[in-house]
Design an enzyme around this catalytic site. Structure first.
Site, PDB file in Angstrom:
ATOM      1  N   CYS A 228       2.198  16.803  -5.686  1.00 25.76           N
ATOM      2  CA  CYS A 228       3.161  15.838  -5.820  1.00 25.76           C
ATOM      3  C   CYS A 228       4.329  16.425  -6.867  1.00 25.76           C
ATOM      4  CB  CYS A 228       2.791  14.583  -6.184  1.00 25.76           C
ATOM      5  SG  CYS A 228       2.652  14.248  -7.948  1.00 25.76           S
TER       6      CYS A 228
ATOM      7  N   ASP B   3      -1.755  -3.515   1.781  1.00 29.79           N
ATOM      8  CA  ASP B   3      -0.665  -3.316   0.906  1.00 29.79           C
ATOM      9  C   ASP B   3      -1.390  -3.783  -0.540  1.00 29.79           C
ATOM     10  OD1 ASP B   3      -0.561  -6.475   1.625  1.00 29.79           O
ATOM     11  OD2 ASP B   3       0.789  -6.051  -0.420  1.00 29.79           O
TER      12      ASP B   3
ATOM     13  N   ASP C 263       6.347 -10.178   3.940  1.00 28.98           N
ATOM     14  CA  ASP C 263       5.588 -11.076   3.735  1.00 28.98           C
ATOM     15  C   ASP C 263       6.244 -12.424   3.813  1.00 28.98           C
ATOM     16  OD1 ASP C 263       3.352 -12.729   3.017  1.00 28.98           O
ATOM     17  OD2 ASP C 263       3.098 -12.063   1.122  1.00 28.98           O
ATOM     18  N   SER C 264       5.559 -13.808   4.500  1.00 22.99           N
ATOM     19  CA  SER C 264       6.408 -14.914   4.592  1.00 22.99           C
ATOM     20  C   SER C 264       6.892 -15.861   3.307  1.00 22.99           C
ATOM     21  CB  SER C 264       5.640 -15.731   5.782  1.00 22.99           C
ATOM     22  OG  SER C 264       4.271 -16.200   5.230  1.00 22.99           O
ATOM     23  N   GLY C 265       6.303 -15.496   2.438  1.00 20.69           N
ATOM     24  CA  GLY C 265       6.415 -16.211   1.197  1.00 20.69           C
ATOM     25  C   GLY C 265       5.314 -17.152   1.029  1.00 20.69           C
ATOM     26  N   GLY C 266       4.571 -17.396   1.798  1.00 23.24           N
ATOM     27  CA  GLY C 266       3.323 -18.224   1.628  1.00 23.24           C
ATOM     28  C   GLY C 266       2.605 -18.053   0.506  1.00 23.24           C
ATOM     29  N   PHE C 267       2.146 -16.809   0.381  1.00 23.74           N
ATOM     30  CA  PHE C 267       1.574 -16.462  -0.915  1.00 23.74           C
ATOM     31  C   PHE C 267       2.242 -16.771  -2.191  1.00 23.74           C
ATOM     32  CE2 PHE C 267       0.049 -13.325  -4.176  1.00 23.74           C
ATOM     33  CZ  PHE C 267      -1.276 -13.608  -4.099  1.00 23.74           C
TER      34      PHE C 267
ATOM     35  N   GLY D 167      -5.783 -15.340   2.202  1.00 22.05           N
ATOM     36  CA  GLY D 167      -6.761 -16.135   1.345  1.00 22.05           C
ATOM     37  C   GLY D 167      -7.633 -14.969   0.634  1.00 22.05           C
TER      38      GLY D 167
ATOM     39  N   ASP E  82       2.077 -19.170   6.064  1.00 17.71           N
ATOM     40  CA  ASP E  82       0.792 -19.940   5.875  1.00 17.71           C
ATOM     41  C   ASP E  82       0.595 -20.841   4.490  1.00 17.71           C
ATOM     42  OD1 ASP E  82       0.852 -17.654   4.374  1.00 17.71           O
ATOM     43  OD2 ASP E  82      -1.076 -17.151   4.510  1.00 17.71           O
TER      44      ASP E  82
ATOM     45  N   CYS F 102       3.315  16.356 -10.434  1.00 15.90           N
ATOM     46  CA  CYS F 102       2.333  17.301 -10.667  1.00 15.90           C
ATOM     47  C   CYS F 102       2.574  18.835 -10.730  1.00 15.90           C
ATOM     48  CB  CYS F 102       0.792  17.158 -10.049  1.00 15.90           C
ATOM     49  SG  CYS F 102       0.031  15.506 -10.635  1.00 15.90           S
TER      50      CYS F 102
ATOM     51  N   GLN G 187      -6.920 -17.931   7.510  1.00 20.27           N
ATOM     52  CA  GLN G 187      -7.423 -18.335   6.347  1.00 20.27           C
ATOM     53  C   GLN G 187      -8.906 -18.978   6.541  1.00 20.27           C
ATOM     54  OE1 GLN G 187      -6.159 -18.436   3.371  1.00 20.27           O
ATOM     55  NE2 GLN G 187      -3.692 -17.791   3.825  1.00 20.27           N
TER      56      GLN G 187
ATOM     57  N   HIS H  62       3.440   9.867  -8.308  1.00  9.29           N
ATOM     58  CA  HIS H  62       2.239  10.583  -8.297  1.00  9.29           C
ATOM     59  C   HIS H  62       1.183   9.486  -7.703  1.00  9.29           C
ATOM     60  CE1 HIS H  62      -1.785  12.361  -9.221  1.00  9.29           C
ATOM     61  NE2 HIS H  62      -2.196  11.106  -9.691  1.00  9.29           N
TER      62      HIS H  62
ATOM     63  N   CYS I  15      -2.907  18.606  -7.368  1.00 10.51           N
ATOM     64  CA  CYS I  15      -1.976  17.747  -6.621  1.00 10.51           C
ATOM     65  C   CYS I  15      -0.691  18.358  -6.342  1.00 10.51           C
ATOM     66  CB  CYS I  15      -1.831  16.507  -7.623  1.00 10.51           C
ATOM     67  SG  CYS I  15      -0.703  15.300  -6.807  1.00 10.51           S
TER      68      CYS I  15
END
Lengths: 400, 400
Positions: free
Chosen positions: B329, B289, B116-120, B239, B170, B332, B212, B358, B327
């Site tokens: 995993c 994500d 992630d570019s860091g904008g957020f 956004g 962004d 479990c 955006q 899990h 499950c």
């Protein structure tokens, strides 16, 4: 060979056949003896498999070796770990563990477990203790609730936990309490020990007696002899690692071991500095436990052959070297000091995990080295070499 | 077949051969399309291997997916994870990661990474922001130090990190900032996007543009079209997940996707509720994500097919059942709710570890189910079934 394999898979069939006596829990086979010291290697059989000695037992106080899964402990060749009556009794409580059918099932651990009886914690953690001949009334260190723990209670809890080795409930006084108090405390410990032996046990559960007596050789001797006459499956040296100087600690071992039976396992409680383990092994001790490798990991310290490394130190910021060169643990095969330093600095769980893996691996390798040195007759050399070229404290922080 | 295998192991030899175009980073092969929605499955090729879509990417903000090792992520079939320019730039800093030769080597991860570019984060975490056409000057949320991040800086950091997919820098304004500000923000985002494309990249690094436009359909359309005309390797819907109601979130996707090229991957940033993922997949989104599975694990919540389970609840005290029946995993297969509840109650790291495993397994299985439902033509049924029989919120705490 096929029959042997068959019986290995069906241990109950092996009981009483004579030639497979070794598989009965409590059998302690001494494999090699060092000619120049009292060091020996052996195999202690438990209801959950064999334990090669000398052994270091990782501590799993609250039903988990901190930060580790059972699968990771398997990878480190762990054959036995420690649980604590005091802590598990407070949380989650015996009802929870009983519902799971014991501590092995509760924590998903299929190898041996030794449980500490709670004596040590009652005397180090609990508040407002009141000691009587029946046991100790105290307040929980967690929520202040009133709890009573004595030989009957400690053994009943260990029966429910289903540990492979239960420890007798003892009084563990501070090292500077004086002769008179130590005397009284030895007496009480012996009374409680006898009571412990009368309690019901889990199937295949062994019980070890704990020798007290502080820094007084005569009391150590007397306590050892009377403890042995009660007839336990093994014996522990207690009242050590309670704040005394190192020479007092070593003297305590020296004044106890000669009075214990040669053919049974000996356990030095709570001692975990590597050079102390070496000294104790050479005096004939077989079992050890300590929080050092796991606790130091959480504080950012790595154990290496050259000494302890403070991974958070600024000098490792750009280091792409592993925690320890030529170490074969998962951490050293995959990650750098610089990465682990970063993880610790930003409080990421993975940092603690990776250092815990490395430290427990280091201890596991250390015990393997001791065992093979004893087996091939080079223990004296190994010990001398370790004490002169290795260090058990911080290494000089120069270079990398 | 043998030749194919040979080339798989030697990807450089495959470049430019034509019939193995698919192995060139950025190639996006669409494998199946759902007939009744815009859902599709595909394979996005990166410099660190293929990524099957629709995909959920676990978040590794600070150079680790919280509490997990790379080996454990492999076991969960993770093919791509997220890193964050903003956090990694603050700690450990680019000098450290450059010394290691990039983020893959630093964190021991050999598969794909999207950064992630860091904008957020600049717009959600940093203090005292000052925005200019060149970027954003702000104070670090950690130590208050002055940092400047713009398209050039963000791309340079991502070049050093060596991520497989870099995101354009962004501006991510809050959802309620109004038409005028959103308009200005779209303009700035487009200017920055063009600048990002001019910067040097790591070898094989893809760059995605971020659309955006807030809740304004015309702005979304305009931003999409202009972003596409710049020519990125993929496009993200930004956004979103910034505090807006769900219908606004879904409308944002609806007003963006139709204006993106069909043959390139589409990424919905930060959205992770399962029913939202299902809706977005049916609108043609390929990548997701979210911190939910890892963050909820740390808070003691397990994701199951029947909904979220608050493992710390008193009713699970004696439960010997796994977190989720059937499950597969590690958690479990080996541990009970009662055990994990205990670990969380006494703040043992293992509790968080087991729930994280899990939850990530649950997300991984969920995406696998989506992919195979699209592939075998049953996606509409799968989606309907999920939305009626499963729940994405707390399950009723009765029984169990």
């Amino acid at each position: 060979m096929q029959l042997q394999g068959e019986l290995d898979r069906n241990p109950i069939a092996a009981y009483g056949t004579g030639f497979l006596m070794a598989h009965i829990p409590g059998t302690f086979e001494i494999s090699h003896r060092d000619e120049r010291s009292s060091a020996r290697t052996g195999i202690l059989h438990t209801a959950h498999g064999p334990v090669q000695t000398p052994v270091f037992m990782p501590v799993g106080t609250q039903g988990t070796v901190k930060a580790m899964t059972p699968a990771e402990l398997h990878e480190l060749s762990t054959e036995i770990l420690l649980g604590n009556v005091y802590h598990l009794n407070v949380r989650p409580g015996m009802e929870v563990i009983e519902a799971h059918g014991g501590l092995h099932a509760f924590m998903g651990w299929d190898r041996a477990i030794l449980t500490d009886s709670g004596g040590f914690q009652v005397f180090s953690l609990a508040k407002l203790r009141k000691i009587t001949d029946e046991g100790v009334a105290f307040q929980s260190h967690v929520d202040g609730s009133r709890i009573f723990l004595g030989p009957r209670e400690a053994m009943n809890i260990q029966r429910i936990l289903g540990s492979d080795i239960a420890m007798a409930f003892d009084e563990c006084p501070p090292h500077d309490c004086g002769f008179e108090y130590t005397c009284k405390s030895v007496e009480r410990t012996l009374t409680w020990a006898a009571l412990c032996l009368e309690q019901p046990r889990a199937e295949g559960q062994l019980v070890f007696g704990i020798v007290q007596g502080g820094e007084f050789p005569d009391l150590r001797k007397q306590c050892s002899q009377e403890m042995v006459s009660l007839g336990f499956d093994g014996y522990a040296i207690g009242g050590v690692s309670v704040g005394e100087p190192e020479d007092v600690l070593l003297a305590g071992i020296e004044h106890t071991v000669p009075h214990l039976p040669d053919g049974q396992p000996r356990y030095l409680m709570g001692v975990g500095m590597m050079h102390q383990i070496l000294e104790a092994v050479s005096m004939g001790v077989d079992m050890f436990d300590c929080v050092m490798p796991t606790r130091f990991a959480r504080n950012g310290s790595a154990f290496t052959r050259r000494g302890r490394v403070p991974i958070k130190a600024g000098e490792y910021r750009l280091s792409t070297a592993p925690v320890e060169e030529n170490c074969e643990c998962y951490t050293c095969r995959n990650f750098s000091r610089g990465y682990i330093r970063h993880l610790l600095n930003v409080s990421e769980i993975l940092g603690v995990r990776l250092l815990t893996i490395h430290n427990l691996h280091r201890y596991s390798e250390f015990m393997k080295e001791i065992r093979s040195a004893i087996a091939d007759g080079s223990f004296a050399e190994y010990k001398r070499n370790f004490l002169t070229t290795s260090t058990d404290t911080w290494i000089e922080q120069t270079g990398d």
